[in-house]
Design a protein around this motif. Structure first.
Motif, mmCIF file in Angstrom:
data_model
loop_
_atom_site.group_PDB
_atom_site.id
_atom_site.type_symbol
_atom_site.label_atom_id
_atom_site.label_comp_id
_atom_site.label_asym_id
_atom_site.label_seq_id
_atom_site.Cartn_x
_atom_site.Cartn_y
_atom_site.Cartn_z
ATOM 1 N N ALA A 58 -4.339 -9.700 -2.693
ATOM 2 C CA ALA A 58 -4.548 -9.965 -1.269
ATOM 3 C C ALA A 58 -4.209 -11.408 -0.930
ATOM 4 C CB ALA A 58 -5.990 -9.651 -0.878
ATOM 5 N N ALA A 327 -5.202 -3.950 7.217
ATOM 6 C CA ALA A 327 -4.584 -4.093 5.894
ATOM 7 C C ALA A 327 -5.549 -4.768 4.934
ATOM 8 C CB ALA A 327 -3.302 -4.908 5.999
ATOM 9 N N ALA A 328 -5.760 -4.150 3.776
ATOM 10 C CA ALA A 328 -6.677 -4.709 2.778
ATOM 11 C C ALA A 328 -6.300 -4.169 1.407
ATOM 12 C CB ALA A 328 -8.121 -4.360 3.103
ATOM 13 N N PHE A 329 -6.552 -4.992 0.385
ATOM 14 C CA PHE A 329 -6.288 -4.592 -0.999
ATOM 15 C C PHE A 329 -7.580 -4.639 -1.797
ATOM 16 C CE2 PHE A 329 -1.988 -5.973 0.169
ATOM 17 C CZ PHE A 329 -1.239 -4.952 -0.372
ATOM 18 N N ARG A 357 -4.808 3.878 5.037
ATOM 19 C CA ARG A 357 -5.130 2.502 4.634
ATOM 20 C C ARG A 357 -4.154 2.004 3.574
ATOM 21 N NH1 ARG A 357 -9.611 0.145 6.404
ATOM 22 N NH2 ARG A 357 -11.158 1.410 7.527
ATOM 23 N N ALA A 361 -1.684 -1.206 4.241
ATOM 24 C CA ALA A 361 -1.668 -2.415 3.410
ATOM 25 C C ALA A 361 -0.270 -2.699 2.878
ATOM 26 C CB ALA A 361 -2.655 -2.268 2.256
#
Length: 528
Positions: A58, A327-329, A357, A361
């Motif tokens: 991220a 957006a996320a990891f 999701r 991302a």
């Protein structure tokens, strides 16, 4: 209008009009090495470098926090960045659909994994370290040897002034530089005239691995693509037609010691020569012509704002845009993601769809990718727009979409399941595109870039696309998804399907994202 326009047109149409030599067959028994070989060169092993857990994907791919700073490098940092990007980190063998499967069990054809992707797994980029007196070793020119993870000294003495002069006024006051070259035969033995298109993407992929690695640790890199290439080729003892120099990356080193301001002695150059494994080395006129075209006018660095008109215009449509999740990891560190990166040849399985999701991302990370070169000062718009062919994504109807990075939305371009179109316009048998969750396509207004900054802009275009591919692979690995990147598709059919005839956008790559079949029959041995 330079030759790069002609080459770019040939690349776009090669699915319908084969590039010469159309009947070429690689001589695999006489293939070159995947790294340069300098017999007798003194070697210096590089130290091990622990990678901090907080340096996450991220932080490297979605840099929303404070901007990276110009902190100095150290030898352990340089070692870690090189090993995690281009060093050999493991051996892999699996039952999959790629055409080279029969050769891989043989040791001489072993598939050694690396953190950075490469077209055809050929890894033609050479990394040279020109080190002045502020560095940790005696000033010298070194070649990074990936199989041994060491530096090989090619020339002793401080010649950093030559690199500084070749860069003109660009970059910080330093005497430490990484120079990226491409020995064309390492790729052309397989891809002949097409090879320049592939290797210029390889350079972008390596630069992006370094960007991700460095950003995650709070470091900043700013490569130069415009410099006196002939001057550096003479310094490194290279034949200008056999190896092109694509990028120079200045490195800040120990700030307590001043960088050298002296110039190199007249005529200083690497005298040591590598030894080629191939008994026969072929020349390809098209490859040499595009090399020469893009190697010229290197002192004409684009003025700030020159690339502004090259950004794709916003897409409009009657359908309401599809809003994607944030957006996320997961908390995956960059080293882990790079070392688990691989191509999913034939392994995709649509039984489990990709989540919205996961797609969000991946798209956001790819859209934020920049080479960050001397032609792209802060504020330069993105050159590439992303399109997504959605097959199997939860909450998103099948169809072809344009990704709008500013609003983080998908705008429908062509409705309907795209599986048959994707498979019909793919040339190889190593992927079933319909079984992927989505196929992401970066498109660049190549002609506009060439018109704005000249033929050398072709290197920037392809480096940008290669960088996006590396971000894609790294993001997929962090998300636990399968991934594949391919160049063997009909570019013109994609242009027509996406309605790009009037926008000037050229689809240059397809990137497959999806879940894989469970319990693969794989062998994976970590070396480090």
């Amino acid at each position: 209008m330079g030759y790069a326009h002609e080459y770019a047109t040939a690349i776009m149409h090669r699915g319908r009009i084969p590039m010469e030599p159309a009947d070429f067959v690689p001589d695999w028994a006489d293939r070159p090495r995947k790294a340069k070989y300098y017999p007798g060169a003194e070697s210096f092993p590089l130290p091990d470098t622990p990678y901090p857990a907080h340096a996450t994907v991220a932080a490297g791919c979605l840099p929303d926090g404070p901007p990276p700073t110009a902190q100095p490098f150290t030898l352990p940092l340089l070692s870690g960045m090189l090993q995690d990007s281009y060093g050999l980190v493991g051996r892999r063998l699996g039952v999959q659909a790629n055409t080279d499967l029969a050769a891989l069990p043989h040791y001489t054809q072993a598939n050694w994994s690396r953190g950075t992707a490469s077209g055809g797994g050929l890894y033609p980029v050479s990394v040279y370290w020109v080190s002045g007196p502020s560095g940790p070793l005696t000033p010298a020119v070194h070649y990074y040897c990936p199989p041994r993870h060491c530096m090989q000294r090619l020339l002793a003495g401080d010649v950093s002034g030559e690199v500084r002069a070749a860069l003109g006024a660009y970059g910080p006051a330093t005497d430490q530089y990484l120079v990226l070259g491409v020995k064309y035969w390492q790729n052309a033995f397989k891809y002949n005239s097409f090879s320049f298109h592939a290797v210029s993407m390889d350079v972008g992929a390596l630069l992006q691995t370094w960007h991700i690695w460095a950003r995650a640790r709070g470091l900043r890199l700013a490569p130069a693509l415009w410099f006196d290439e002939a001057r550096l080729a003479r310094l490194l003892g290279l034949d200008g037609d056999e190896e092109g120099l694509f990028a120079v990356v200045p490195l800040l080193w120990d700030t307590q010691r001043a960088a050298s301001t002296t110039s190199a002695a007249e005529g200083a150059a690497v005298r040591r020569r590598e030894v080629e494994r191939s008994r026969t080395v072929l020349a390809f006129d098209t490859l040499h012509r595009i090399h020469r075209a893009t190697a010229g006018h290197t002192g004409d660095r684009p003025a700030p704002g020159a690339l502004g008109p090259c950004a794709p215009a916003a897409r409009t449509g009657a359908a309401a845009p599809v809003t994607l999740p944030p957006a996320a990891f997961p908390e995956v560190d960059v080293r882990t993601a790079l070392r688990s990166r691989r191509s999913s040849f034939g392994r995709f399985d649509a039984t489990v769809p990709v989540t919205a999701r996961q797609l969000a991302a991946t798209l956001a990370a790819c859209a934020r990718t920049r080479i960050g070169s001397d032609a792209e000062p802060e504020g330069t718009p993105a050159l590439a727009r992303l399109y997504a062919f959605v097959n199997h994504v939860e909450g998103v109807e099948p169809g072809a979409y344009a990704y709008e990075a500013g609003t983080h939305t998908l705008r429908l371009v062509t409705p309907g399941a795209p599986g048959s179109f994707l498979q019909d316009n793919y040339f190889l048998s190593n992927y079933n595109l319909e079984q992927s969750g989505a196929v992401i396509v970066p498109a660049v207004r190549t002609t506009a870039v060439l018109d704005a900054v000249g033929d050398r802009g072709y290197r920037l275009v392809n480096a940008t696309v290669g960088a996006i591919a590396q971000t894609f692979y790294t993001a997929a690995a962090a998300l636990g998804l399968g991934a594949g990147v391919a160049l063997g598709f009909d570019n013109i059919s994609y242009t027509e399907r996406l309605g790009l005839e009037d926008t000037g956008e050229a689809p240059l790559l397809i990137m497959l994202l999806g879940n894989e079949r469970p319990h693969p029959a794989d062998f994976h041995c970590d070396l480090v």
